[in-house]
Design a protein around this motif. Structure first.
Motif, PDB file in Angstrom:
ATOM      1  N   VAL A 113     -75.807   8.685  49.456  1.00  0.00           N
ATOM      2  CA  VAL A 113     -76.723   7.623  49.813  1.00  0.00           C
ATOM      3  C   VAL A 113     -76.492   6.257  48.573  1.00  0.00           C
ATOM      4  O   VAL A 113     -76.779   6.576  47.404  1.00  0.00           O
ATOM      5  CB  VAL A 113     -78.108   7.940  49.518  1.00  0.00           C
ATOM      6  N   GLY A 114     -75.601   5.445  49.093  1.00  0.00           N
ATOM      7  CA  GLY A 114     -75.053   4.409  48.155  1.00  0.00           C
ATOM      8  C   GLY A 114     -74.099   5.125  47.201  1.00  0.00           C
ATOM      9  O   GLY A 114     -73.827   5.981  47.366  1.00  0.00           O
ATOM     10  N   LYS A 115     -73.480   3.934  46.581  1.00  0.00           N
ATOM     11  CA  LYS A 115     -72.331   4.212  45.656  1.00  0.00           C
ATOM     12  C   LYS A 115     -72.946   5.051  44.601  1.00  0.00           C
ATOM     13  O   LYS A 115     -73.707   4.960  43.835  1.00  0.00           O
ATOM     14  CB  LYS A 115     -71.692   2.998  45.226  1.00  0.00           C
ATOM     15  N   ASP A 116     -72.272   6.318  44.376  1.00  0.00           N
ATOM     16  CA  ASP A 116     -72.598   7.298  43.480  1.00  0.00           C
ATOM     17  C   ASP A 116     -71.335   7.992  42.777  1.00  0.00           C
ATOM     18  O   ASP A 116     -70.178   7.531  43.142  1.00  0.00           O
ATOM     19  CB  ASP A 116     -73.168   8.557  44.463  1.00  0.00           C
ATOM     20  N   ASP A 117     -71.630   8.520  41.799  1.00  0.00           N
ATOM     21  CA  ASP A 117     -70.732   9.260  40.957  1.00  0.00           C
ATOM     22  C   ASP A 117     -70.685  10.673  41.004  1.00  0.00           C
ATOM     23  O   ASP A 117     -70.025  11.408  40.133  1.00  0.00           O
ATOM     24  CB  ASP A 117     -70.845   8.582  39.615  1.00  0.00           C
ATOM     25  N   THR A 118     -71.295  11.095  41.989  1.00  0.00           N
ATOM     26  CA  THR A 118     -71.331  12.674  42.083  1.00  0.00           C
ATOM     27  C   THR A 118     -69.876  13.409  42.258  1.00  0.00           C
ATOM     28  O   THR A 118     -69.000  12.926  42.940  1.00  0.00           O
ATOM     29  CB  THR A 118     -72.096  13.283  43.123  1.00  0.00           C
ATOM     30  N   PRO A 119     -69.465  14.532  41.335  1.00  0.00           N
ATOM     31  CA  PRO A 119     -68.213  15.004  41.304  1.00  0.00           C
ATOM     32  C   PRO A 119     -67.487  15.333  42.767  1.00  0.00           C
ATOM     33  O   PRO A 119     -66.363  15.101  42.887  1.00  0.00           O
ATOM     34  CB  PRO A 119     -68.111  15.934  40.425  1.00  0.00           C
ATOM     35  N   ASP A 120     -67.983  15.672  43.562  1.00  0.00           N
ATOM     36  CA  ASP A 120     -67.764  16.200  45.155  1.00  0.00           C
ATOM     37  C   ASP A 120     -67.891  15.100  45.897  1.00  0.00           C
ATOM     38  O   ASP A 120     -68.021  15.346  47.193  1.00  0.00           O
ATOM     39  CB  ASP A 120     -68.561  17.369  45.440  1.00  0.00           C
ATOM     40  N   SER A 121     -68.370  13.819  45.588  1.00  0.00           N
ATOM     41  CA  SER A 121     -68.456  12.802  46.650  1.00  0.00           C
ATOM     42  C   SER A 121     -67.138  11.821  46.497  1.00  0.00           C
ATOM     43  O   SER A 121     -65.918  12.105  46.127  1.00  0.00           O
ATOM     44  CB  SER A 121     -69.507  11.943  46.153  1.00  0.00           C
ATOM     45  N   GLY A 122     -67.385  10.710  46.636  1.00  0.00           N
ATOM     46  CA  GLY A 122     -66.413   9.493  46.698  1.00  0.00           C
ATOM     47  C   GLY A 122     -66.480   8.418  47.760  1.00  0.00           C
ATOM     48  O   GLY A 122     -65.990   7.168  48.130  1.00  0.00           O
ATOM     49  N   ASP A 123     -67.350   8.842  48.841  1.00  0.00           N
ATOM     50  CA  ASP A 123     -67.577   7.999  49.997  1.00  0.00           C
ATOM     51  C   ASP A 123     -69.257   7.576  50.046  1.00  0.00           C
ATOM     52  O   ASP A 123     -69.894   8.774  49.439  1.00  0.00           O
ATOM     53  CB  ASP A 123     -67.256   8.580  51.296  1.00  0.00           C
ATOM     54  N   TRP A 124     -69.532   6.676  50.298  1.00  0.00           N
ATOM     55  CA  TRP A 124     -70.971   6.360  50.164  1.00  0.00           C
ATOM     56  C   TRP A 124     -71.426   5.375  51.643  1.00  0.00           C
ATOM     57  O   TRP A 124     -70.542   4.787  52.473  1.00  0.00           O
ATOM     58  CB  TRP A 124     -71.311   5.753  49.128  1.00  0.00           C
TER      59      TRP A 124
END
Length: 374
Positions: free
Chosen positions: A213-224
Motif C-alpha cells: 500500500v503506497g511506496k514502502d521499504d519492506t524487504p520482501d516488496s519492491g512494488d506498490w
C-alpha cells in the motif's frame, strides 16, 4: 567459494579427482561467502560492516523465486556430476553438453527425472541459465556459445520442435463466473480483489502478491499501488525494468477491480505494508504475513472448478488448462484496443511476445494479400 578463474582454464570431460567431498560440498554453496574484503584491508571495522550490506544488495539482484530455482539447478547438476564421476568445477562445456543431452533424453534416469519424461526445451534452457549464474558466483565464466553446448542445445530444439503448450485464457465471462463463487467474508473479499486486479492488470502471480500500500521499504516488496479517483496505478519492478500499470475503474462495482481492492483494504484495516496477506483461521482478521504467489495459482484452479468452466472435460484436464498465466492471456485476448496498449500493460518488450498471449485475436484484420492488389 571456488578458486578464481585466471582466464586460461581448459575444458575437459575427465573427472577432477583432486577435490575431496568436503571441498565439493563447500563449492556447492556460493552464498556462504560470495563477497569478501581483500586481504590487505581485512579487519577494517567500517568496511567489514559494508560487506554485509553488499551481500544483501547482491542477493537482491535477482528475484527470490529465481534464486531458489538457480539453487535447485546447481544442486541437480552437482548431483548428476557425482553420479557420473565428474567434478562440476571448473566448468567443462563437454560435460555440460552431455548433461543437457541427458535432460532431453527419455532413456534416463537422471537424479530427479522420470525415465519416460524428458524435460522441455524451455526447462532445459532455464537450467542452463541457472548453471551460468552459479558459475559466475564462483568466479567462472560459462560460454554458452561453446560448440559443445550450443550445438547440443540446437539439436535438442530441432528434435523437440513443436508449438509451445499454452495455458487457456480466462475470458470476461469466465472471470465473472469465478468471482461469483467467492463468499463475501474477509477471505472472499481478498480473493475477489486478487482475481479482478490480476485480470485487469495482466499481472504475474509474483507481481500480485508483491504489492504494498503506497511506496514502502519492506524487504520482501519492491512494488506498490496508489489508489486515485479514476483508478489505481501500480509501480512494478519487472524483469525489463520499472513500469507503471494503470487499472481504471470498471463499469459497475460488482466487476470493478479498484472497488474490490478498496473493499478488501477497508475491511482488512490495511493502510501500510503488504496488500494481500493471510487471514486468521476463523477468517475474521487480516494477519501480517504476505501471501505466497502459489496462493494465486491455487485460487485460479479452485474457482475454475467451482464455476464450471470447461465442465465438459475431466477435472484433471481442466486443472491442467489454467494457471496464473491464464489471467495475463485473458487480458491480452479480450481487450479490444490497439495492441500497443496491451503490450505496455503486460510489460512485453515486443509485440510478438504479446501476440503469444492472444488466444482469439483476429489474425486477418489486416489483409496484406488484398492490400497488395490480389
Amino acid at each position: 567459494m571456488g578458486q578464481e578463474n585466471d582466464g586460461h582454464e581448459k575444458s575437459t570431460s575427465a573427472p577432477h579427482n583432486a577435490s575431496n567431498g568436503d571441498e565439493l560440498h563447500e563449492r556447492d554453496h556460493p552464498e556462504s561467502n560470495p563477497i569478501a574484503l581483500p586481504a590487505h584491508v581485512a579487519g577494517s571495522g567500517t568496511l567489514d560492516r559494508l560487506v554485509d550490506t553488499a551481500r544483501d544488495h547482491a542477493k537482491a539482484a535477482t528475484a527470490e523465486n529465481t534464486n531458489k530455482a538457480y539453487a535447485a539447478d546447481w544442486k541437480h547438476f552437482t548431483r548428476w556430476c557425482r553420479l557420473k564421476g565428474a567434478d562440476p568445477l571448473p566448468p567443462s562445456p563437454e560435460m555440460i553438453g552431455l548433461y543437457l543431452a541427458d535432460l532431453a533424453s527419455s532413456e534416463g534416469p537422471s537424479p530427479s527425472q522420470s525415465a519416460s519424461r524428458p524435460l522441455s526445451v524451455s526447462t532445459i534452457e532455464r537450467r542452463l541459465s541457472g548453471l551460468a549464474w552459479n558459475y559466475m558466483q564462483r568466479g567462472f565464466a560459462l560460454d554458452r556459445r561453446n560448440r559443445h553446448i550450443a550445438t547440443v542445445l540446437a539439436g535438442i530444439k530441432r528434435m523437440q520442435a513443436r508449438p509451445p503448450v499454452q495455458k487457456e485464457a480466462i475470458l470476461p465471462e469466465d472471470i465473472l463466473a469465478m468471482v461469483a463463487t467467492l463468499p463475501f467474508d474477509l477471505r472472499g473479499l481478498r480473493d475477489r480483489a486478487i482475481l479482478l486486479l490480476g485480470y485487469a492488470g495482466g499481472l504475474r502471480r509474483s507481481e500480485i502478491v508483491s504489492l504494498d500500500v503506497g511506496k514502502d521499504d519492506t524487504p520482501d516488496s519492491g512494488d506498490w499501488i496508489e489508489i486515485l479517483e479514476n483508478g489505481a496505478v501500480l509501480t512494478l519492478n519487472a524483469k525489463t525494468g520499472w513500469r507503471e500499470v494503470e487499472i481504471g475503474r470498471g463499469s459497475s462495482e460488482q466487476t470493478c477491480p479498484v472497488h474490490a481492492l478498496e473493499q478488501w483494504l477497508r475491511y482488512a484495516k490495511i493502510d501500510f505494508g503488504p496488500v494481500f496477506v493471510r487471514t486468521s483461521r476463523d477468517g475474521k482478521r487480516a494477519l501480517e504475513a504476505r501471501l505466497n504467489d502459489k496462493h494465486v495459482a491455487r485460487l485460479i484452479k479452485t474457482t475454475v472448478l467451482k464455476s464450471g468452466i470447461r465442465s465438459e472435460l475431466p477435472e484433471k484436464d481442466r486443472l491442467a488448462l489454467f494457471s496464473g498465466h491464464s489471467l495475463r492471456a485473458g487480458l491480452a485476448s479480450s481487450a479490444e484496443v490497439d495492441e500497443r496498449y496491451v503490450q505496455k500493460q503486460l510489460g512485453h518488450a515486443s509485440a510478438e511476445m504479446t501476440r503469444r498471449y492472444q488466444r482469439r485475436r483476429d489474425r486477418f484484420r489486416v489483409n496484406l494479400t488484398k492490400a497488395a492488389g490480389l
